[in-house]
Design an enzyme around this catalytic site. Structure first.
Site, PDB file in Angstrom:
ATOM      1  N   SER A  35       0.830  -1.206   0.000  1.00 25.87           N
ATOM      2  CA  SER A  35       0.000   0.000   0.000  1.00 25.87           C
ATOM      3  C   SER A  35       0.868   1.260   0.000  1.00 25.87           C
ATOM      4  O   SER A  35       1.827   1.379   0.753  1.00 25.87           O
ATOM      5  CB  SER A  35      -0.894  -0.004   1.242  1.00 25.87           C
ATOM      6  OG  SER A  35      -1.636   1.196   1.287  1.00 25.87           O
ATOM      7  N   CYS A  85       6.304  11.114   4.365  1.00 30.43           N
ATOM      8  CA  CYS A  85       5.208  11.589   5.232  1.00 30.43           C
ATOM      9  C   CYS A  85       4.096  12.068   4.300  1.00 30.43           C
ATOM     10  O   CYS A  85       3.746  13.238   4.290  1.00 30.43           O
ATOM     11  CB  CYS A  85       5.670  12.681   6.181  1.00 30.43           C
ATOM     12  SG  CYS A  85       6.253  14.176   5.353  1.00 30.43           S
ATOM     13  N   ASN A 114      -6.757  -1.076   1.778  1.00 26.73           N
ATOM     14  CA  ASN A 114      -5.935  -0.631   2.906  1.00 26.73           C
ATOM     15  C   ASN A 114      -6.674   0.538   3.549  1.00 26.73           C
ATOM     16  O   ASN A 114      -6.909   1.561   2.900  1.00 26.73           O
ATOM     17  CB  ASN A 114      -4.548  -0.216   2.404  1.00 26.73           C
ATOM     18  CG  ASN A 114      -3.637   0.234   3.533  1.00 26.73           C
ATOM     19  OD1 ASN A 114      -3.745   1.351   4.036  1.00 26.73           O
ATOM     20  ND2 ASN A 114      -2.732  -0.631   3.937  1.00 26.73           N
ATOM     21  N   CYS A 144      -1.836   5.007  12.050  1.00 24.89           N
ATOM     22  CA  CYS A 144      -2.288   6.398  11.983  1.00 24.89           C
ATOM     23  C   CYS A 144      -2.786   6.863  13.357  1.00 24.89           C
ATOM     24  O   CYS A 144      -3.185   6.058  14.193  1.00 24.89           O
ATOM     25  CB  CYS A 144      -3.382   6.525  10.931  1.00 24.89           C
ATOM     26  SG  CYS A 144      -4.567   5.214  11.000  1.00 24.89           S
ATOM     27  N   LYS A 179      -2.329  -4.617   9.967  1.00 19.19           N
ATOM     28  CA  LYS A 179      -0.958  -4.218   9.604  1.00 19.19           C
ATOM     29  C   LYS A 179      -0.264  -3.581  10.803  1.00 19.19           C
ATOM     30  O   LYS A 179      -0.640  -2.493  11.259  1.00 19.19           O
ATOM     31  CB  LYS A 179      -0.990  -3.243   8.430  1.00 19.19           C
ATOM     32  CG  LYS A 179       0.405  -2.874   7.931  1.00 19.19           C
ATOM     33  CD  LYS A 179       0.350  -2.223   6.581  1.00 19.19           C
ATOM     34  CE  LYS A 179       1.734  -1.956   6.047  1.00 19.19           C
ATOM     35  NZ  LYS A 179       1.685  -1.331   4.724  1.00 19.19           N
ATOM     36  N   ASN A 206       4.906  -1.912   8.899  1.00 15.13           N
ATOM     37  CA  ASN A 206       4.724  -0.585   8.359  1.00 15.13           C
ATOM     38  C   ASN A 206       6.064   0.149   8.549  1.00 15.13           C
ATOM     39  O   ASN A 206       7.029  -0.436   9.040  1.00 15.13           O
ATOM     40  CB  ASN A 206       3.574   0.133   9.081  1.00 15.13           C
ATOM     41  CG  ASN A 206       2.852   1.096   8.147  1.00 15.13           C
ATOM     42  OD1 ASN A 206       3.510   1.815   7.381  1.00 15.13           O
ATOM     43  ND2 ASN A 206       1.550   1.123   8.191  1.00 15.13           N
ATOM     44  N   GLY A 279       7.184  -2.858  -1.556  1.00 15.26           N
ATOM     45  CA  GLY A 279       6.789  -1.456  -1.673  1.00 15.26           C
ATOM     46  C   GLY A 279       7.842  -0.608  -2.352  1.00 15.26           C
ATOM     47  O   GLY A 279       7.800  -0.379  -3.559  1.00 15.26           O
ATOM     48  N   THR A 280       8.822  -0.165  -1.563  1.00 11.26           N
ATOM     49  CA  THR A 280       9.827   0.780  -2.060  1.00 11.26           C
ATOM     50  C   THR A 280      10.513   0.286  -3.341  1.00 11.26           C
ATOM     51  O   THR A 280      10.837   1.100  -4.216  1.00 11.26           O
ATOM     52  CB  THR A 280      10.864   1.039  -0.939  1.00 11.26           C
ATOM     53  OG1 THR A 280      10.136   1.530   0.208  1.00 11.26           O
ATOM     54  CG2 THR A 280      11.897   2.063  -1.351  1.00 11.26           C
TER      55      THR A 280
END
Ligand SMILES: Cc1cc2nc3c(=O)[nH]c(=O)nc-3n(C[C@H](O)[C@H](O)[C@H](O)COP(=O)(O)O)c2cc1C
Length: 317
Positions: A35, A85, A114, A144, A179, A206, A279-280
């Site tokens: 995500s 961010c 997600n 979050c 997650k 995460n 992801g990255t």
């Protein structure tokens, strides 16, 4: 946005040894597009065959209302990693269901929603709004801030993590994957709490909280002061956390954090992850997931495995 090429739709399984089922969701390979780094998937349709190369897609984090995200610089490169961010910029759950999902579901790939919210009730609303045709399951982001608890992330306390899990479970029949945040003292306690609360699976990790400073201006580089670190820099930490959680829970785990190659993915499975997420790596190479699947298959062939899942938790100590 790249226009999806319908000719790329293909239901064949390229690597039978990689086909898996995770929380009841059949996947052509054990690699989930993470995500936040894969948009809503459609952005990558010009680079990958979404119906063929990708195990599942976890879409960009959705919230009850549209969000513009954070002001200022949102991404900073670091040694072997990326700080971000973004601030959960997204069009909101209803717009996603109305405008994006109808196109996305024409591809033969499971879609994970997600979800995030600023309060526990909002997670219930998200689960209800997104329990629709085309969504295969939920990946619940608890990193979050909880506005009703001084902005402390839901995922840093076992009780608030469990409360979110119970709320989502109460509002959907779809599989719920919690997650986990690595920014905690005891991740095992939180993993056990969400398992007890009925989670069908766990995804981890995460991003790790970090910061970057510009010495010339003496100011933080990121607009939000702190950001989440991802990429190869976090892999050893993620592997250790996956290993610890895998010892403690019996629900399946989606492992992630710095996976760039098939070898990295295999390391996560040996540590106890049933599947992985990337992801990255897709920010560096948009075709990374297809390459990693190919490399995992080469490993399975070279090791004469019947199936890639044979190595899950197979670490020899
Ligand atoms: C730019 C960016 C945006 C992200 N957005 C989300 C998000 O919306 N929801 C979420 O659960 N994780 C989000 N993540 C975390 C990733 O899904 C993943 O957990 C993390 O980056 C570690 O995996 P990686 O090292 O392979 O990137 C984001 C990561 C990045 C780099």
């Amino acid at each position: 946005m790249v226009t999806p090429d319908k000719d790329m739709n293909n239901t064949s399984t390229a690597y039978p040894k990689l086909a898996v089922e995770f929380c009841g969701i059949p996947m052509k390979n054990p690699i989930v597009a993470a995500s936040g780094t894969f948009g809503f998937g459609l952005e990558y349709a010009g680079y990958l065959d979404l119906s063929h190369d990708v195990g599942a897609i976890s879409v960009k984090g959705l919230t009850p209302e549209p969000r513009h995200g954070n002001k200022g610089t949102r991404i900073a490169e670091t040694a072997s990693g990326v700080l971000n961010c973004i601030g959960l910029e997204n069009p909101g759950a209803e717009t996603f269901v109305r405008d994006t999902l109808p196109v996305l579901k024409t591809y033969d790939v499971p879609i994970l929603a997600n979800i995030s919210s600023a309060d526990v009730d909002g997670y219930g609303y998200m689960a209800e709004t997104l329990s629709v045709d085309g969504i295969a399951g939920f990946e619940v982001n608890i990193s979050c801030p909880n506005v009703k608890n001084g902005g402390m992330a839901f995922g840093v306390q076992a009780e608030s993590a469990a409360e979110v899990c119970r709320m989502v479970k109460a509002h959907t029949d779809l599989p719920v994957i919690m997650k986990l945040s690595p920014n905690v003292t005891n991740i095992v306690e939180i993993a056990k709490a969400v398992e007890d609360a009925g989670a069908d699976g766990i995804s981890m990790i995460n991003t790790l909280l970090g910061m970057a400073i510009d010495v010339r201006t003496r100011r933080p580089i990121l607009g939000n002061l702190y950001g989440g670190l991802s990429g190869p820099a976090v892999k050893p930490v993620a592997l250790r956390l996956v290993h610890q959680v895998a010892q403690a829970v019996s629900i399946p785990i989606m492992g992630m954090g710095g996976i760039m190659t098939g070898t990295d993915a295999v390391e996560f499975m040996l540590a106890g992850a049933d599947i992985v997420s990337v992801g990255t790596a897709t920010m560096v190479d948009p075709t990374a997931i297809a390459r990693i699947a190919k490399e995992m298959n080469e490993y399975a062939e070279a090791e004469e495995l019947t199936h890639i899942s044979d190595i899950v938790g197979g670490l020899r100590i």
